[in-house]
Design a protein around this motif. Structure first.
Motif, short mmCIF file in Angstrom:
data_model
loop_
_atom_site.label_atom_id
_atom_site.label_comp_id
_atom_site.label_asym_id
_atom_site.label_seq_id
_atom_site.Cartn_x
_atom_site.Cartn_y
_atom_site.Cartn_z
N ARG A 245 -48.60 -2.27 13.80
CA ARG A 245 -49.29 -1.03 14.12
C ARG A 245 -49.56 -0.94 15.62
O ARG A 245 -49.45 -1.92 16.34
CB ARG A 245 -50.63 -0.97 13.36
N HIS A 246 -49.97 0.26 16.05
CA HIS A 246 -50.31 0.46 17.46
C HIS A 246 -51.72 -0.02 17.77
O HIS A 246 -52.05 -0.30 18.92
CB HIS A 246 -50.17 1.93 17.83
N PHE A 247 -52.57 -0.08 16.72
CA PHE A 247 -53.96 -0.49 16.90
C PHE A 247 -54.31 -1.59 15.91
O PHE A 247 -53.77 -1.65 14.81
CB PHE A 247 -54.91 0.70 16.66
N LYS A 248 -55.25 -2.42 16.32
CA LYS A 248 -55.73 -3.47 15.42
C LYS A 248 -56.62 -2.84 14.36
O LYS A 248 -57.45 -1.98 14.66
CB LYS A 248 -56.51 -4.51 16.23
N ARG A 249 -56.45 -3.28 13.12
CA ARG A 249 -57.16 -2.68 11.98
C ARG A 249 -58.22 -3.65 11.47
O ARG A 249 -58.07 -4.86 11.56
CB ARG A 249 -56.16 -2.34 10.88
N ILE A 250 -59.30 -3.09 10.91
CA ILE A 250 -60.39 -3.91 10.39
C ILE A 250 -60.84 -3.37 9.04
O ILE A 250 -60.90 -2.14 8.84
CB ILE A 250 -61.57 -3.95 11.40
N ARG A 251 -61.13 -4.26 8.11
CA ARG A 251 -61.67 -3.85 6.81
C ARG A 251 -63.17 -3.62 6.93
O ARG A 251 -63.88 -4.46 7.48
CB ARG A 251 -61.39 -4.92 5.75
N ILE A 252 -63.64 -2.49 6.41
CA ILE A 252 -65.07 -2.19 6.46
C ILE A 252 -65.50 -1.60 5.11
O ILE A 252 -64.68 -1.40 4.22
CB ILE A 252 -65.40 -1.19 7.60
N ASN A 253 -66.77 -1.33 5.00
CA ASN A 253 -67.31 -0.70 3.78
C ASN A 253 -68.44 0.23 4.21
O ASN A 253 -69.62 -0.09 4.11
CB ASN A 253 -67.82 -1.78 2.83
N GLU A 254 -68.05 1.40 4.73
CA GLU A 254 -69.02 2.33 5.30
C GLU A 254 -68.91 3.70 4.64
O GLU A 254 -67.84 4.11 4.19
CB GLU A 254 -68.77 2.49 6.81
N ASP A 255 -70.04 4.41 4.61
CA ASP A 255 -70.07 5.77 4.07
C ASP A 255 -69.52 6.76 5.09
O ASP A 255 -69.75 6.63 6.30
CB ASP A 255 -71.51 6.17 3.72
N GLY A 256 -68.81 7.74 4.59
CA GLY A 256 -68.31 8.82 5.43
C GLY A 256 -68.43 10.14 4.70
O GLY A 256 -68.75 10.19 3.51
N ILE A 257 -68.19 11.21 5.43
CA ILE A 257 -68.22 12.55 4.85
C ILE A 257 -66.99 13.29 5.34
O ILE A 257 -66.66 13.25 6.54
CB ILE A 257 -69.49 13.33 5.28
N PHE A 258 -66.27 13.95 4.42
CA PHE A 258 -65.14 14.74 4.88
C PHE A 258 -65.24 16.18 4.40
O PHE A 258 -65.91 16.49 3.42
CB PHE A 258 -63.80 14.10 4.50
N TYR A 259 -64.58 17.05 5.16
CA TYR A 259 -64.57 18.48 4.88
C TYR A 259 -63.11 18.92 4.85
O TYR A 259 -62.25 18.32 5.49
CB TYR A 259 -65.26 19.29 5.98
#
Length: 363
Positions: A245-259
């Motif tokens: 990939r172009h960027f380093k990736r990290i596993r997380i567990n966070e809340d988000g909101i999408f529209y």
């Protein structure tokens, strides 16, 4: 035309001419000097291979010539070379050329650079710093490739990719010369569907250097081992590396909101966010995109706006769904998002977490 040259009035006189002896003498001296130079270079080359000399070189401060030599060896751009010299010079780093493959050295050097550019709020340099560090990590990973499945270390996390694109997690507990033994993280999930012997199976894993691998193997059998069901698979004929990939990736567990993202014809903005909010869990993230878990199976190719309160709830990011897959959890779907429009400052905050310079995300 005849060329009859004689160094004296007779052949005998020519043999006693001092010019000839001088030329022979000079030739001998040149040969002698060449032998001495060859001998000294050979000795110098041998000296440069000794552990004592290499250790001394590692401990001395980086010179600009060391950075240039490193840049030429690994094909850095002029911008990358200048950035590397800037941080090496500012923080009086030890010789970059001889410490290039030391993970602790690189972490300390780039962490110092991160703190410095953060203090002066130089977002462009921060972005270049993260990109250069990730490029170096990929160079190091490619220099120590795993050539055979016989060399995969025990306890490596290996993922089976199902026909529905689910990822089922296993751990390598035995690497026998004739087969591999994998123990599932979740037996119920791993064995909800059993396959016939010799079925082809696709697996992926990430090495300790961060290189992504894939391989195709065949199921030999299911077996009980230490009160746990395991699968035994054949060694693959080859391992293949997956595109970095172009960027380093990290596993997380966070809340988000999408529209939803609505096409907008009234202003210069191509999209505007819809009014309704949809909660989600963000399970991994990089500067280029993220994966979110939701109960809504939104089609690929759709655009959406995403708010990530754990980074900055004032910023809404425009993203495009590039892949929709069933989640390992019943009734949920994984949406793989590519960020289309995101502030550089937010990218740098994500990059800082991915490179372990900050530790504020839930993981």
């Amino acid at each position: 035309m005849k060329l009859n040259f004689q160094a004296g009035s007779s052949p005998l006189a020519s043999r006693h001419n001092p010019v000839i002896y001088s030329a022979i003498f000079v030739g001998i001296i040149i040969i002698f000097i060449a032998i001495i130079i060859w001998f000294l270079l050979k000795k110098l080359d041998t000296l440069h291979q000794t552990e004592e000399w290499i250790e001394k070189q590692k401990d001395r401060p980086t010179k600009k010539s060391d950075v240039i030599k490193t840049a030429r060896k690994y094909n850095f751009t002029d911008e990358e070379t200048n950035l590397l010299w800037k941080i090496c010079h500012k923080f009086k780093a030890n010789n970059i050329f001889y410490n290039f493959k030391s993970s602790s050295f690189l972490y300390d050097l780039f962490f110092n650079g991160y703190q410095y550019f953060s203090e002066i709020n130089d977002q462009a340099s921060l972005s270049n710093l993260f990109n250069l560090k990730f490029k170096i990590e990929k160079i190091i990973a490619e220099s120590s490739l795993i050539k055979s499945s016989h060399l995969i270390p025990l306890q490596t996390k290996i993922f089976y990719l199902t026909h529905d694109s689910e990822k089922i997690s296993f751990t390598l507990i035995k690497n026998h010369k004739d087969y591999l033994v994998l123990a599932p993280k979740d037996e119920k999930q791993a064995f909800k569907e059993k396959y016939e012997e010799l079925t082809k199976m696709l697996f992926t894993f990430i090495s300790s250097t961060g290189m992504h691998y894939g391989f195709v193997s065949r199921l030999i059998r299911y077996e009980q081992e230490d009160d746990k069901q395991v699968i035994i698979i054949s060694h693959p004929t080859e391992l293949y590396t997956q595109a970095q990939r172009h960027f380093k990736r990290i596993r997380i567990n966070e809340d988000g909101i999408f529209y939803s993202a609505k096409q907008n014809n009234d202003t210069n903005k191509a999209f505007i966010p819809g009014e309704k909010k949809y909660p989600c869990k963000i399970t991994n993230i990089s500067g280029g995109g993220c994966c979110l878990s939701t109960k809504f199976p939104i089609k690929e190719g759709q655009y959406l706006f995403l708010t990530m309160p754990f980074i900055n709830d004032q910023n809404t990011v425009l993203g495009k769904i590039v892949k929709t897959r069933n989640s390992m959890q019943q009734g949920l779907f994984n949406l793989h998002i590519h960020f289309e429009k995101i502030p550089l400052e937010i990218i740098n905050k994500i990059q800082a977490e991915a490179h372990n310079f900050e530790n504020s995300f839930q993981k």
